[in-house]
Design a protein around this motif. Structure first.
Motif, short mmCIF file in Angstrom:
data_model
loop_
_atom_site.label_atom_id
_atom_site.label_comp_id
_atom_site.label_asym_id
_atom_site.label_seq_id
_atom_site.Cartn_x
_atom_site.Cartn_y
_atom_site.Cartn_z
N UNK A 3 3.75 3.85 15.37
CA UNK A 3 4.80 3.04 14.73
C UNK A 3 4.22 1.77 14.14
N UNK A 4 3.28 1.18 14.87
CA UNK A 4 2.68 -0.07 14.40
C UNK A 4 1.87 0.15 13.13
N UNK A 5 1.11 1.23 13.07
CA UNK A 5 0.32 1.51 11.86
C UNK A 5 1.23 1.73 10.65
N UNK A 6 2.33 2.40 10.89
CA UNK A 6 3.26 2.63 9.79
C UNK A 6 3.87 1.32 9.30
N UNK A 7 4.22 0.46 10.23
CA UNK A 7 4.81 -0.84 9.86
C UNK A 7 3.79 -1.70 9.12
N UNK A 8 2.55 -1.71 9.60
CA UNK A 8 1.50 -2.49 8.94
C UNK A 8 1.28 -2.01 7.51
N UNK A 9 1.37 -0.69 7.30
CA UNK A 9 1.17 -0.14 5.96
C UNK A 9 2.29 -0.54 5.00
N UNK A 10 3.42 -0.97 5.55
CA UNK A 10 4.56 -1.37 4.71
C UNK A 10 4.60 -2.87 4.44
N UNK A 11 3.77 -3.62 5.15
CA UNK A 11 3.86 -5.08 5.07
C UNK A 11 3.56 -5.61 3.67
N UNK A 12 2.67 -4.93 2.97
CA UNK A 12 2.27 -5.38 1.62
C UNK A 12 2.71 -4.37 0.57
N UNK A 13 3.87 -3.78 0.78
CA UNK A 13 4.33 -2.72 -0.12
C UNK A 13 4.47 -3.19 -1.56
N UNK A 14 4.72 -4.48 -1.78
CA UNK A 14 4.92 -4.97 -3.15
C UNK A 14 3.63 -4.91 -3.98
N UNK A 15 2.48 -4.78 -3.30
CA UNK A 15 1.23 -4.62 -4.05
C UNK A 15 1.27 -3.37 -4.93
N UNK A 16 2.04 -2.38 -4.49
CA UNK A 16 2.12 -1.15 -5.25
C UNK A 16 2.75 -1.39 -6.63
N UNK A 17 3.64 -2.37 -6.71
CA UNK A 17 4.34 -2.65 -7.97
C UNK A 17 3.38 -3.18 -9.03
N UNK A 18 2.27 -3.79 -8.63
CA UNK A 18 1.29 -4.34 -9.58
C UNK A 18 0.03 -3.49 -9.67
N UNK A 19 0.05 -2.34 -9.02
CA UNK A 19 -1.09 -1.42 -9.02
C UNK A 19 -1.02 -0.58 -10.30
N UNK A 20 -2.03 -0.69 -11.16
CA UNK A 20 -2.01 -0.01 -12.46
C UNK A 20 -2.56 1.41 -12.41
N UNK A 21 -3.01 1.85 -11.25
CA UNK A 21 -3.56 3.19 -11.16
C UNK A 21 -2.47 4.25 -11.34
N UNK A 41 12.16 -6.83 7.99
CA UNK A 41 11.19 -7.86 8.40
C UNK A 41 9.89 -7.88 7.60
N UNK A 42 9.57 -6.83 6.83
CA UNK A 42 8.27 -6.79 6.15
C UNK A 42 8.09 -8.00 5.24
N UNK A 43 7.01 -8.73 5.47
CA UNK A 43 6.72 -9.90 4.65
C UNK A 43 7.45 -11.16 5.08
N UNK A 44 8.36 -11.06 6.05
CA UNK A 44 9.07 -12.26 6.50
C UNK A 44 8.20 -13.11 7.41
N UNK A 45 7.18 -12.53 7.97
CA UNK A 45 6.13 -13.24 8.71
C UNK A 45 4.83 -13.02 7.97
N UNK A 46 3.83 -13.91 8.15
CA UNK A 46 2.56 -13.75 7.43
C UNK A 46 1.90 -12.39 7.65
N UNK A 47 2.01 -11.85 8.86
CA UNK A 47 1.46 -10.53 9.14
C UNK A 47 2.29 -9.90 10.25
#
Length: 399
Positions: A290-308, A270-276
């Motif tokens: 559980x909710x905090x963990x799920x929220x931390x995964x919602x924007x996981x694709x940001x990691x793919x463009x993170x240059x750090x 479900x991550x990203x299938x809804x706006x938030x």
């Protein structure tokens, strides 16, 4: 296919408890009969030990209470209206329920009538393999073909599936949970179609009950078949108000097949299938953790463009969140070795602890106030940029 045990020659551990035999003898001595029923019998046939021990008896509830008290057995009237009492023998707990039949049902509630007919009691249960009864010597009673269904891994409602579901809409989700636990690639067409046609009834269920069933399903070794059928029957969309990311889920199962992690699997679906993810807080009533963990995964694709560097990513995100996010990136593209290597390297890295505190800065002569927090963040970023190498004294010498 499952190989079922002969419970006469290989009795389950709990049947040999002195407390189990004492309780059955007590019911028999009062002129009734007691048989173990439901999940403990089903699991015993599969060689699984259960701690939830349910007994059915032909005695009315008041006679059960009297008989137990006469034998000095502690008894609690936990569900007396529906014929259930809890017998306490030492550390063992047994739910003892009088045989009953439904007079009228109201969703999860029912008006019942007590009976001495074992088949009538079996007929009100949900699935055939949950209506197996066992006497104290291991003798089995099977009224609806539950043994054959269990051996095949077939999840099948007793009687008319639509009627069974209308009695309790939670049975739709229980159906898929058991499908995930027992079934390989077979299913009962009538049961499946009934789940489809009656899916809107899920709206009547509490968020807590829905969450428990979904997470229990996703905690099975491989829930893929059950989840696929939930999607096909639109039961998934009924629960989550959104489509499931089936491809990403399959990718996760390919890379972590034998590592049951219900929250990570839920995120893959479900991550990203809804706006938030705010729907999950109310729609499933997950715990805060559980909710905090799920929220931390919602924007996981940001990691793919993170240059750090990955070291900084881990330090900022935390090791667990980094691992989760990379797991989903691997699920997106299981054949690409890049993120798998990143994850392996990241798990080897020993994350250091920032050596300077706000109190340390105060002791250098900096005035208390918001400036301390700003300076601390600047110093921490410098420490990170220098690959976590500067010591505490090196850092404090900058002020």
């Amino acid at each position: 296919m499952f190989t079922l045990k002969d419970l006469k020659t290989e009795p389950p551990e709990w049947l040999l408890y002195p407390e189990s035999q004492e309780l059955l003898a007590c019911l028999e001595g009062a002129g009734g009969e007691g048989r173990f029923v439901g999940g403990c019998v089903r699991d015993a046939l599969l060689g699984i030990v259960s701690e939830d021990l349910d007994i059915c008896t032909s005695l009315p509830p008041d006679e059960v209470m009297y008989a137990l008290k006469e034998e000095g057995i502690r008894v609690l009237p936990t569900g007396l209206k529906h014929g259930t009492v809890t017998a306490m023998l030492g550390e063992r707990r047994f739910e003892v329920t009088t045989l009953r039949e439904d007079v009228e049902t109201y969703g999860r509630h029912a008006e019942v009538r007590f009976t001495d007919d074992w088949q009538e009691d079996a007929a009100r249960r949900d699935f055939t393999f949950n209506a197996l009864y066992m006497e104290g010597d291991g003798t089995l009673h099977d009224y609806f073909g539950g043994l054959a269904d269990l051996e095949r891994g077939l999840v099948r409602f007793i009687g008319d599936p639509v009627e069974r579901i209308k009695e309790d809409y939670l049975r739709i989700l229980r159906y898929f949970r058991f499908l995930g636990r027992f079934s390989g690639t077979i299913f009962d067409q009538r049961s499946m179609e009934a789940c489809r046609t009656e899916r809107s009834g899920i709206r009547q269920l509490s968020a807590e009950r829905i969450a428990k069933e979904i997470l229990t399903l996703l905690a099975t070794d491989d829930p893929s078949f059950a989840v696929e059928k939930m999607i096909e029957t639109e039961v998934w969309a009924q629960v989550f108000k959104s489509p499931a990311n089936w491809i990403r889920f399959q990718g996760l199962m390919r890379t972590q097949l034998r590592r049951p992690d219900p929250i990570l699997r839920l995120a893959a679906l479900i991550a990203g299938e809804l706006p938030d993810p705010s729907f999950m807080r109310h729609g499933l009533r997950l715990s805060n953790r559980q909710m905090k963990r799920l929220e931390a995964l919602w924007t996981y694709r940001d990691l793919a463009t993170d240059s750090r560097p990955f070291e900084e990513q881990i330090y900022r995100l935390g090791r667990d969140t980094y691992y989760d996010q990379v797991s989903l990136l691997i699920a997106d593209d299981p054949d690409n070795p890049h993120w798998k290597l990143q994850q392996e390297e990241g798990m080897k890295w020993q994350m250091p602890e920032f050596p300077v505190s706000g109190q340390d800065l105060l002791e250098t002569g900096l005035a208390a106030g918001p400036e301390i927090g700003i300076k601390l963040k600047e110093l921490e970023q410098f420490w990170i940029d220098e690959k976590f190498q500067p010591s505490k004294s090196d850092l404090l010498s900058r002020y």
